[in-house]
Write a protein that holds these residues in place. Structure first.
Motif, short mmCIF file in Angstrom:
data_model
loop_
_atom_site.label_atom_id
_atom_site.label_comp_id
_atom_site.label_asym_id
_atom_site.label_seq_id
_atom_site.Cartn_x
_atom_site.Cartn_y
_atom_site.Cartn_z
N ALA A 153 0.83 -1.21 0.00
CA ALA A 153 0.00 0.00 0.00
C ALA A 153 0.86 1.25 0.00
CB ALA A 153 -0.92 -0.01 1.22
N GLY A 154 0.26 2.37 -0.32
CA GLY A 154 0.91 3.67 -0.26
C GLY A 154 0.22 4.58 0.75
N PHE A 155 0.89 5.64 1.18
CA PHE A 155 0.31 6.59 2.13
C PHE A 155 0.56 8.00 1.64
CE2 PHE A 155 0.57 9.48 5.73
CZ PHE A 155 -0.59 9.18 6.44
N THR A 156 -0.52 8.82 1.57
CA THR A 156 -0.41 10.21 1.15
C THR A 156 -0.94 11.11 2.26
OG1 THR A 156 -0.77 9.57 -1.16
CG2 THR A 156 -1.05 11.91 -0.59
N SER A 157 -0.08 12.00 2.74
CA SER A 157 -0.48 12.91 3.83
C SER A 157 -1.62 13.82 3.38
CB SER A 157 0.71 13.75 4.28
OG SER A 157 0.30 14.74 5.22
N ASN A 158 -2.53 14.13 4.31
CA ASN A 158 -3.61 15.07 3.97
C ASN A 158 -3.21 16.52 4.19
OD1 ASN A 158 -3.78 15.57 6.73
ND2 ASN A 158 -5.65 14.38 7.04
N GLY A 159 -1.96 16.73 4.65
CA GLY A 159 -1.45 18.09 4.78
C GLY A 159 -1.68 18.73 6.13
N SER A 160 -2.35 18.04 7.04
CA SER A 160 -2.61 18.65 8.35
C SER A 160 -1.43 18.48 9.30
CB SER A 160 -3.85 18.03 8.99
OG SER A 160 -3.66 16.64 9.23
N GLY A 161 -0.53 17.54 9.01
CA GLY A 161 0.63 17.27 9.86
C GLY A 161 1.92 17.49 9.11
N PRO A 162 3.01 16.88 9.57
CA PRO A 162 3.11 15.97 10.73
C PRO A 162 3.22 16.74 12.05
CG PRO A 162 5.23 16.15 9.64
CD PRO A 162 4.27 16.96 8.81
N PHE A 163 3.03 15.98 13.16
CA PHE A 163 3.08 16.54 14.51
C PHE A 163 4.09 15.75 15.33
CE2 PHE A 163 -1.23 16.70 12.80
CZ PHE A 163 -1.51 18.06 12.82
N ASP A 164 4.93 16.44 16.07
CA ASP A 164 5.93 15.79 16.91
C ASP A 164 5.49 15.78 18.37
OD1 ASP A 164 7.61 15.31 14.77
OD2 ASP A 164 8.78 17.15 15.07
N ILE A 165 5.68 14.62 19.03
CA ILE A 165 5.36 14.48 20.44
C ILE A 165 6.59 13.91 21.14
CG2 ILE A 165 3.89 13.36 22.15
CD1 ILE A 165 1.72 13.17 20.00
N THR A 166 7.06 14.61 22.16
CA THR A 166 8.26 14.18 22.88
C THR A 166 7.91 13.20 23.98
OG1 THR A 166 9.37 16.29 22.44
CG2 THR A 166 10.22 14.96 24.27
N ILE A 167 8.59 12.05 23.99
CA ILE A 167 8.43 11.05 25.05
C ILE A 167 9.75 11.00 25.82
CG2 ILE A 167 7.91 8.66 25.60
CD1 ILE A 167 5.59 10.18 24.30
N ASP A 168 9.70 11.34 27.11
CA ASP A 168 10.91 11.35 27.94
C ASP A 168 10.60 10.69 29.28
OD1 ASP A 168 9.45 13.26 29.37
OD2 ASP A 168 10.46 14.94 28.39
N SER A 169 11.47 10.91 30.25
CA SER A 169 11.32 10.24 31.55
C SER A 169 10.03 10.63 32.27
CB SER A 169 12.52 10.55 32.44
OG SER A 169 12.63 11.96 32.65
#
Length: 489
Positions: A153-169
């Motif tokens: 399959a293929g994936f095409t962004s809808n333009g609303s992202g991307p969004f970064d989320i930081t995971i830490d301690s």
């Protein structure tokens, strides 16, 4: 306010049998007359304030009844009836065009759901890094339902992202990752489900917040391998999550016209009608009937007539002189209050300007004045007028010079904060404050008068008691002298 305890002296005079308590009480009733008049005035102003409050409430009710008339929305209302509400529900709104429609639903819109591998608990640290989440459309390839994964399959962004989320301690547990995703507010919601597995029952579930084929989720992870192994998910590549629900659009037809929408709530296909798609129709069309809602308009006018009559009744009760009823109102014969009705009547007696059509005044649509000043409504005549030309009837009320528009302006001036009624109410409150100051002064004065009278009559009682004692003594001595004189002779 304070009150006096007349009769604090309860005994008769010490030796004179003077009813000191009764005399002081009667004298104080006379002295209290000016205070009683002040109390009557205060009570009268309290009653006037209460009466104005009742009138203001009736005016507010009248203003509320004008809402659908001033906007004209009551006359533009429509109804929509579905032959099968389990599959298609419909709501008519303003501007709907009457007609019949055939609707078939082949597919409902859905939000994608992805499930991660199970974890032993929700509080153990998994790993740190950055989640990059994007939303878009999955195309081509094949989908294996048992595994929940795509091949080719293929994936095409809808333009609303991307969004970064930081995971830490601070948030690298399963519960912490869930909360971090939800707090990011990026159109993806996370929950944790316990599937009952003996070893690893806790599974993170991700759902696209909106339905539609372009709301599928792609997650890239940079950082610890454990975090990546749990959450990396690319429909066109490595997929560590399993898809349990596929993101898709709603597919349906209206009168044979094929339509695709991302939501099951559709507002832009039939003018003035909101469609709520609930289930596939299975090849059996659902019939939708849209018609103008004359009942809503007629009820709006009926509510206005009732509100006006209730206002008139309330004002008449408050300004009643009592000549016939024997019970004057709190605002008896008050010309300022009577003028409120006159203002509104004048607007009702003045035809709106610029109205085109057969209906130019209230009587033409079945609303007329009675001999007692109330309004009467011929509902059948009103309904006929609305069915004939609802735009014309709506203009009678909602145009710039319409009845409802003009009356609303008058009423707003009366009921608004610090408006006409508030100003009169404040004036009465000022009078009450002044009276209460005078009452307090009178009460202090009366206390002093009562104390003085009590002292005066007590002193008089003592004096008369002494005089009675002296009189008794003299009488006794004279009696002795007379007895002695009789013996000597």
């Amino acid at each position: 306010m304070a009150t006096f305890g007349f009769g604090t002296i309860t005994s008769q005079g010490v030796g004179s049998n003077i009813n000191i308590a009764g005399i002081v009480q009667e004298l104080m009733q006379i002295e209290r007359a000016p205070l009683n008049r002040l109390i009557e005035q205060r009570n009268s102003f309290d009653a006037k304030i209460s009466a104005l409050g009742s009138i203001k409430s009736s005016l507010s009710t009248l203003q509320s009844s004008l809402a659908g008339l001033t906007s004209g929305s009551s006359f533009l209302a429509s109804s929509a009836e579905s032959s099968d509400t389990t599959k298609v529900k419909a709501t008519g709104t303003s501007g709907a065009v009457a007609g019949n429609y055939s609707i078939e639903v082949s597919q409902l819109a859905q939000s994608q759901k992805l499930v991660a591998a199970g974890q032993a608990d929700t509080a153990t640290a998994i790993g740190s890094g950055t989640l990059t989440i994007d939303l878009g459309t999955i195309s081509g390839g094949t989908f294996d339902e048992p595994t929940g994964k795509y091949t080719g399959a293929g994936f095409t962004s809808n333009g609303s992202g991307p969004f970064d989320i930081t995971i830490d301690s601070s948030n690298n547990t399963l519960a912490g990752i869930r909360d971090a995703i939800n707090d990011a507010d990026i159109g993806v919601k996370a929950t944790i489900v316990n599937d009952g597995d003996a070893a690893n029952p806790y599974r993170l579930v991700l759902s696209s917040e909106n339905s539609g084929a372009d709301q599928s989720v792609k997650i890239s992870v940079s950082g610890d391998a454990a975090l990546s192994d749990l959450l990396s998910h690319d429909p066109a590549g490595t997929q560590n999550l399993s898809e349990t629900v596929t993101a898709q659009d709603a597919n349906f037809s209206v009168d044979g016209i094929d339509i695709t929408k991302s939501s099951n709530t559709v507002t832009d296909v039939i003018d003035g009608v909101t469609l709520n798609l609930a289930a596939a129709t299975g090849g059996t069309p659902v019939n939708l009937s849209v018609s103008h809602d004359t009942d809503t308009a007629a009820t709006a006018v009926e509510d206005f007539v009732k509100a006006y009559n209730d206002l008139m009744s309330e004002i008449k009760k408050q300004i009643d002189s009592g000549y016939e009823s024997g019970e004057p109102g709190a605002l008896a014969s008050d010309s300022a209050t009577r003028s409120i009705l006159n203002y509104i009547r004048n607007e009702l007696n003045t035809e709106p300007s610029g109205i085109t059509g057969s209906y130019a005044n209230l009587s033409s649509i079945g609303v007329s004045f009675q001999t007692d000043g109330t309004l009467a409504l011929d509902k059948s005549k009103l309904t006929a007028a609305i069915e004939d030309d609802r735009t014309n009837v709506a203009d009678l009320f909602s145009s710039t010079d319409g009845y409802a528009t003009r009356i609303d302006t008058v009423v707003e001036e009366l009921v608004k904060f610090n408006g006409t009624i508030d100003a009169r109410t404040d004036a009465y409150r000022d009078r009450i404050d002044s009276i209460e100051d005078r009452e307090a002064s009178w009460e202090g004065r009366l206390e002093r008068i009562e104390a003085r009278l009590r002292a005066q009559f007590t002193n008089l009682d003592v004096l008369m008691s002494n005089m009675n004692t002296t009189s008794s003594y003299l009488s006794q001595q004279l009696s002795i002298l007379n007895s002695q004189n009789s013996t000597n002779n």
